[in-house]
Design a protein around this motif. Structure first.
Motif, PDB file in Angstrom:
ATOM      1  N   ASN A 333       0.819  -1.215   0.000  1.00 14.34           N
ATOM      2  CA  ASN A 333       0.000   0.000   0.000  1.00 14.34           C
ATOM      3  C   ASN A 333       0.850   1.261   0.000  1.00 14.34           C
ATOM      4  OD1 ASN A 333      -2.394  -1.431  -0.059  1.00 14.34           O
ATOM      5  ND2 ASN A 333      -2.661  -1.416   2.168  1.00 14.34           N
ATOM      6  N   ARG A 334       2.091   1.153   0.474  1.00 13.49           N
ATOM      7  CA  ARG A 334       3.019   2.295   0.410  1.00 13.49           C
ATOM      8  C   ARG A 334       3.688   2.395  -0.963  1.00 13.49           C
ATOM      9  NH1 ARG A 334       4.935  -0.233   5.289  1.00 13.49           N
ATOM     10  NH2 ARG A 334       3.728   0.592   7.044  1.00 13.49           N
ATOM     11  N   GLY A 335       3.425   1.431  -1.833  1.00  9.79           N
ATOM     12  CA  GLY A 335       3.980   1.469  -3.179  1.00  9.79           C
ATOM     13  C   GLY A 335       5.214   0.615  -3.378  1.00  9.79           C
ATOM     14  N   THR A 336       5.484  -0.294  -2.447  1.00  5.34           N
ATOM     15  CA  THR A 336       6.669  -1.148  -2.544  1.00  5.34           C
ATOM     16  C   THR A 336       6.292  -2.522  -3.075  1.00  5.34           C
ATOM     17  OG1 THR A 336       7.751   0.002  -0.710  1.00  5.34           O
ATOM     18  CG2 THR A 336       8.575  -2.196  -1.254  1.00  5.34           C
ATOM     19  N   THR A 337       6.990  -2.975  -4.101  1.00  3.92           N
ATOM     20  CA  THR A 337       6.784  -4.302  -4.675  1.00  3.92           C
ATOM     21  C   THR A 337       7.577  -5.321  -3.870  1.00  3.92           C
ATOM     22  OG1 THR A 337       6.449  -3.391  -6.890  1.00  3.92           O
ATOM     23  CG2 THR A 337       7.072  -5.715  -6.749  1.00  3.92           C
ATOM     24  N   VAL A 338       6.929  -6.405  -3.463  1.00  6.29           N
ATOM     25  CA  VAL A 338       7.564  -7.424  -2.626  1.00  6.29           C
ATOM     26  C   VAL A 338       7.747  -8.699  -3.450  1.00  6.29           C
ATOM     27  CG1 VAL A 338       7.428  -8.749  -0.491  1.00  6.29           C
ATOM     28  CG2 VAL A 338       6.483  -6.423  -0.575  1.00  6.29           C
ATOM     29  N   VAL A 339       9.003  -9.126  -3.590  1.00  7.28           N
ATOM     30  CA  VAL A 339       9.352 -10.298  -4.397  1.00  7.28           C
ATOM     31  C   VAL A 339       9.917 -11.369  -3.466  1.00  7.28           C
ATOM     32  CG1 VAL A 339      10.607 -11.116  -6.422  1.00  7.28           C
ATOM     33  CG2 VAL A 339       9.940  -8.705  -6.263  1.00  7.28           C
ATOM     34  N   VAL A 340       9.375 -12.604  -3.552  1.00  8.94           N
ATOM     35  CA  VAL A 340       9.769 -13.652  -2.611  1.00  8.94           C
ATOM     36  C   VAL A 340      10.091 -14.949  -3.335  1.00  8.94           C
ATOM     37  CG1 VAL A 340       8.296 -12.643  -0.825  1.00  8.94           C
ATOM     38  CG2 VAL A 340       7.425 -14.528  -2.204  1.00  8.94           C
ATOM     39  N   ALA A 341      10.897 -15.789  -2.683  1.00  9.23           N
ATOM     40  CA  ALA A 341      11.292 -17.082  -3.237  1.00  9.23           C
ATOM     41  C   ALA A 341      10.207 -18.117  -3.031  1.00  9.23           C
ATOM     42  CB  ALA A 341      12.591 -17.549  -2.575  1.00  9.23           C
ATOM     43  N   ALA A 342      10.038 -19.004  -4.027  1.00 11.04           N
ATOM     44  CA  ALA A 342       9.043 -20.065  -3.927  1.00 11.04           C
ATOM     45  C   ALA A 342       9.477 -21.158  -2.964  1.00 11.04           C
ATOM     46  CB  ALA A 342       8.783 -20.674  -5.309  1.00 11.04           C
ATOM     47  N   GLY A 343      10.776 -21.348  -2.788  1.00  8.35           N
ATOM     48  CA  GLY A 343      11.278 -22.374  -1.891  1.00  8.35           C
ATOM     49  C   GLY A 343      11.984 -23.494  -2.635  1.00  8.35           C
ATOM     50  N   ASN A 344      12.822 -24.235  -1.923  1.00 11.73           N
ATOM     51  CA  ASN A 344      13.723 -25.215  -2.525  1.00 11.73           C
ATOM     52  C   ASN A 344      13.420 -26.655  -2.128  1.00 11.73           C
ATOM     53  OD1 ASN A 344      15.144 -23.060  -3.620  1.00 11.73           O
ATOM     54  ND2 ASN A 344      16.625 -22.988  -1.958  1.00 11.73           N
ATOM     55  N   GLU A 345      12.191 -26.977  -1.795  1.00 16.42           N
ATOM     56  CA  GLU A 345      11.877 -28.318  -1.282  1.00 16.42           C
ATOM     57  C   GLU A 345      11.254 -29.242  -2.314  1.00 16.42           C
ATOM     58  OE1 GLU A 345      12.563 -25.419   1.510  1.00 16.42           O
ATOM     59  OE2 GLU A 345      10.688 -25.442   0.380  1.00 16.42           O
TER      60      GLU A 345
END
Length: 602
Positions: A333-345
């Motif tokens: 909502n502050r305008g920041t794009t959040v990019v995350v890892a799917a995981g390694n399992e």
């Protein structure tokens, strides 16, 4: 997700940092003298004198007249000369304007062939008052870096499964954007130092921080090694320098004659330390997300390097907690794009957090052949795939980036190949930074939508689902810089709405302006709704005139979670401009949900 470094040879480079430069490729435009054995015949004209670009006939010529010629100073005389040359050659030749050097720019029209151009050039060449005549050549920036290890960064440029990054560099390098790398912190590296700005150490537990204190303004990575029997592991592990490897993929200094190239090498990295010995706690990560995106954290100074992109190459098992989701929603909502890892399992990413959180871009990893890497998580929560490498057959098939040679504490800087969704995630964070730099008005939802809609099909295979495909940096950046609407043809809303349990409908508006005519017959409606029993939901698209298009009906037999899909609507009877609304209603008791975001693609 962190992975162990491969046992690749370490590379050392000098500690100097050269200035970043971008070379401009310009075509030679030197006047070529042509001998005339028979002055009654026009001289032969080299092909270089007829082309604006290889294979493309010039549409304009630059004519320099000799000092003293009337055409050198008089636009009227230059125009008359152009008309005369056109009459003599049978071509349409028009004086267009005077250049700053005094030369005349003459137009030949779009239909001129190479032979037509050659005839006009020869006519000017034969004029004793003309000092030179050259085509108005097309110049392009040459953005291939001179970094010494760039040739090993297949993930950026290889045609099979690279992310096509060089094509994006012709348009943007990420300048003006800060990316927060929420990770192990930063260990000094000369190939990255120029792009590091202030960060913070959010580790409050001294047993985890191993730097002798709790939270402070120094995000330096002291090492995250542990001995056998510690951290619930039978075998020990050397320090990973994980955050530095991730940061180098995003923004290593580029065109500095050394090391590797960063994807958004004009951007800045704010190291935010949350991972230490044995990992890191949700509470610290939540505060880090809040602070990095410009929110307030008690006892922590205000962030002067607010990030427009957050990279989180980390995670654990279980559902996305309400606390973590709240922090992510506030950041978005502050305008920041959040990019995350799917995981390694090698499992469904729905079982991994924050990969299964809403309002994030979840990234799976591909190998050098463009298939899902054997370790990468998969599934419906994955949004996009990017190169993460796979080193089973060859170390060089991993992702090369900045590192340190220390096994426990920092030693000399080096570079190493890693593999993991941790390595794939900064590819997308870097792309998001390129996009935000090129089009600052883009919202996080628009960035995600553009990355997904401009992806290409995986060159290989992906069992279980890898989202929209393999990210294409060049195509995506070109789309958001093509003019018109913010993402070429996509309008989006990232404002979250709670959906009341068995209650009244909620409506989320999107205002569409600047388009002509009606909406298309294949209007795309992308929907991201978190819900614990999606069969309860009715979802409608409401056109500007109030017309309602049913996207999803309620179903007592559909007990699956969430609605994350794109619907196609024949909206050709509707005016494109106006306020469109997504209407969502929960029609049964017990389960709740949230509309995270939605978008319209024309």
């Amino acid at each position: 997700m962190r992975t162990s470094p491969t046992n690749s040879p370490r590379r050392r480079t000098p500690l100097s940092v050269a200035a970043i430069s971008l070379t401009l490729l310009t075509a030679a435009s030197t006047h070529l003298a042509v001998a005339q054995d028979n002055p009654t015949e026009p001289p032969a004209v080299p092909s270089a004198q007829t082309e604006a670009a290889p294979g493309t006939p010039a549409e304009r010529l630059i004519v320099g007249y000799k000092s003293g010629a009337a055409e050198a100073t008089s636009n009227k005389a230059a125009a008359a000369d152009a008309a005369a040359k056109g009459e003599q050659t049978g071509e349409d030749v028009d004086f267009e304007r005077r250049l700053g050097t005094g030369a005349a720019l003459v137009d030949l029209g779009e239909q001129a062939t190479r032979t037509d151009v050659a005839d006009v050039v020869a006519e000017y060449e034969a004029d004793p008052q003309v000092a030179y005549v050259v085509p108005d050549r097309l110049n392009k920036p040459l953005a291939t870096p001179n970094d010494t290890e760039y040739s090993q960064q297949w993930d950026l440029f290889e045609s099979t499964a690279g992310m096509r990054v060089p094509g994006a560099w012709d348009l943007t390098t990420g300048s003006g954007v800060t990316v927060a790398v929420i990770d192990t912190g930063y260990v000094s590296h000369s190939d990255l130092a120029a792009n590091i700005v202030g960060g913070y150490d959010f580790i409050s537990d001294t047993a985890v921080s191993v730097d002798g204190n709790g939270r402070d303004s120094n995000p330096a990575d002291p090492g995250d090694w542990y001995a056998a029997g510690e951290c619930g592991q039978a075998a020990g592990s050397d320090s990973s320098w994980h955050g530095t490897h991730v940061a180098g993929t995003i923004a290593a200094a580029t065109n500095n004659g050394k090391g590797v190239a960063g994807i958004a090498y004009g951007a800045k990295i704010s190291p935010v330390r949350v991972l230490g010995k044995c990992g890191g706690y949700d509470s610290d990560i939540i505060d880090a997300i809040t602070w990095a995106s410009g929110g307030t954290v008690s006892g922590v100074p205000a962030n002067t390097n607010v990030a427009k992109v957050i990279n989180m190459s980390l995670g654990g098992g279980g559902a996305c907690s309400t606390a973590t989701q709240s922090a992510i929603n506030a950041a978005v909502n502050r305008g920041t794009t959040v990019v995350v890892a799917a995981g390694n399992e090698n499992q469904n990413a729905a079982n991994s957090s924050p990969a299964n959180c809403g309002n994030v871009i979840t990234v799976a990893a591909t190998n050098r052949s463009g298939s899902r890497a054997s370790y990468s998580n998969y599934g419906s929560v994955v949004d996009i795939a990017a190169p993460g490498g796979e080193t089973r057959t060859s170390t060089a098939n991993g992702i090369l980036s900045t590192l340190n040679s220390g096994t426990r504490t920092p030693s000399t800087e080096n570079y190493a190949f890693y593999q993991g969704t941790s390595m794939a995630t900064p590819h997308i964070a870097g792309l998001a930074a390129l996009m935000k730099s090129a089009a600052p008005a883009l919202t996080p939802a628009q960035i995600e939508s553009a990355i997904k809609s401009n992806a290409r099909a995986l060159p290989g295979t992906c069992s279980g689902g890898c989202g929209a495909g393999l990210a294409d940096a060049a195509k995506t950046v070109q789309a958001v810089t093509g003019g018109g609407t913010p993402t070429g043809s996509t309008y989006a809303s990232s404002t979250a709405f709670s959906v009341p349990d068995n209650g009244s409908a909620i409506e989320s508006p999107i205002s569409v302006t600047g388009r002509s005519g009606n909406a298309p017959a294949a209007l795309k409606v992308g929907v991201d709704i978190t819900h614990t029993y999606r069969g309860d939901l009715v979802v409608d698209l409401v056109a500007p005139d109030g017309s309602v298009y049913r996207l999803k009906s309620a179903s007592s037999s559909d007990s699956a979670d969430d609605v994350r899909t794109t619907y196609t609507v024949d909206a050709s009877a509707e005016s494109a401009n106006g306020t469109w609304k997504l209407r969502v209603q929960d029609t049964a008791a017990l389960d709740t949900g949230r509309l995270n975001s939605w978008q319209l693609t024309f």
